[in-house]
Design an enzyme around this catalytic site. Structure first.
Site, PDB file in Angstrom:
ATOM      1  N   ASP A 144       0.888  -1.157   0.000  1.00  0.00           N
ATOM      2  CA  ASP A 144       0.000   0.000   0.000  1.00  0.00           C
ATOM      3  C   ASP A 144       0.928   1.209   0.000  1.00  0.00           C
ATOM      4  O   ASP A 144       1.779   1.345   0.881  1.00  0.00           O
ATOM      5  CB  ASP A 144      -0.875  -0.036   1.264  1.00  0.00           C
ATOM      6  N   CYS A 147       1.267   3.207   3.235  1.00  0.00           N
ATOM      7  CA  CYS A 147       1.612   2.450   4.443  1.00  0.00           C
ATOM      8  C   CYS A 147       3.023   2.826   4.885  1.00  0.00           C
ATOM      9  O   CYS A 147       3.981   2.720   4.115  1.00  0.00           O
ATOM     10  CB  CYS A 147       1.489   0.959   4.154  1.00  0.00           C
ATOM     11  N   CYS A 150       5.494   0.055   4.654  1.00  0.00           N
ATOM     12  CA  CYS A 150       5.750  -0.249   3.242  1.00  0.00           C
ATOM     13  C   CYS A 150       6.793   0.730   2.691  1.00  0.00           C
ATOM     14  O   CYS A 150       7.679   0.353   1.916  1.00  0.00           O
ATOM     15  CB  CYS A 150       4.473  -0.144   2.423  1.00  0.00           C
ATOM     16  N   ARG A 174      -5.212  -0.940   1.550  1.00  0.00           N
ATOM     17  CA  ARG A 174      -5.845  -1.367   2.803  1.00  0.00           C
ATOM     18  C   ARG A 174      -7.211  -0.748   3.034  1.00  0.00           C
ATOM     19  O   ARG A 174      -8.097  -1.373   3.627  1.00  0.00           O
ATOM     20  CB  ARG A 174      -4.936  -1.018   3.978  1.00  0.00           C
TER      21      ARG A 174
END
Length: 257
Positions: A144, A147, A150, A174
């Site tokens: 994502d 994120c 991430c 998400r």
């Protein structure tokens, strides 16, 4: 496009403990989960869940590794373990005590399926960061762009590439579809230079918006099928799921084994 419903169940430690106790009481684990499920038990389980929670969609009902206990897959939800009449069920992980130690039964079942399904994903449907030299291993990463972990993992992609590890990104927004994050991911997948777009998105830098047909919805559904519940979700080529962020030095030996 409708936003997929989030998972609504969480594993309950006390129920998991009860499951482990019952496991020890019934004796050795059975290995006949591929045999046909008892139709009367399946109908009873489906009827019980429908009567108690008609909003829950029961997917597969199958034999579990414990004789007399059935594995119930809730669509877009968890795996449950139910009695034959559907009156009692346990939410949580099932473990097997074997000569190899303690193994998570669901992970043991999902790992070969992950390997097979991910190998079928076309390369052009992923955003792939390849090493300059020989590719010695690969990691699939459900990501994502907004994120935080991430983004942290993405900063370590050069270290992974330097060790010959290819990073293959799949989309897992998400918050669902139609959200600002989803639109960013569409722009990433539609960009003329996907790598530059991913770099910009993960660095929270502006990048031109673009629209096209993408595989994002299919990849989101694939992630759920493979047991992904959050991002980043890292999967090795042999199907092992590594939930959450891990530094490059921990991922390298797993990708190269």
């Amino acid at each position: 496009m409708k936003t997929p419903n989030p998972r609504r169940f969480r594993a309950v430690p006390s129920l998991l403990l009860g499951l482990l106790v019952s496991l020890l009481m019934v004796g050795p684990l059975a290995a006949d989960t591929k045999t046909f499920v008892d139709k009367a038990a399946e109908q009873a389980i489906r009827a019980a869940f429908k009567a108690a929670r008609p909003d829950l969609a029961v997917g597969t009902v199958a034999n579990s590794e414990i004789p007399g206990v059935y594995r119930v897959e809730i669509q877009n939800g968890p795996t449950l373990y139910s009695s034959a009449d559907g009156r009692y069920f346990v939410a949580g992980d099932l473990f097997e005590l074997s000569e190899n130690g303690i193994q998570n039964v669901a992970e043991k079942r999902l790992q070969p399926m992950r390997k097979e399904l991910l190998a079928e994903v076309p390369r052009e449907d992923m955003v792939i960061f390849s090493p300059e030299g020989e590719t010695k291993g690969a990691l699939y990463v459900f990501t994502d762009v907004d994120c935080g972990f991430c983004q942290k993992l993405h900063r370590e992609v050069p270290d992974l590439n330097a060790k010959g590890i290819e990073v293959r990104y799949l989309a897992y927004p998400r918050q669902g579809f139609g959200t600002p994050t989803f639109k960013k991911m569409v722009s990433t997948w539609c960009a003329d230079d996907r790598l530059a777009a991913m770099d910009a998105m993960k660095a929270r830098k502006p990048y031109p918006q673009k629209q096209c047909k993408t595989p994002i919805a299919e990849q989101y559904e694939l992630g759920q099928q493979l047991g992904v519940t959050g991002t980043p979700a890292i999967i090795t080529e042999d199907g092992m799921l590594i939930p959450g962020y891990r530094p490059a030095e921990q991922l390298i030996p797993l990708a190269l084994r």
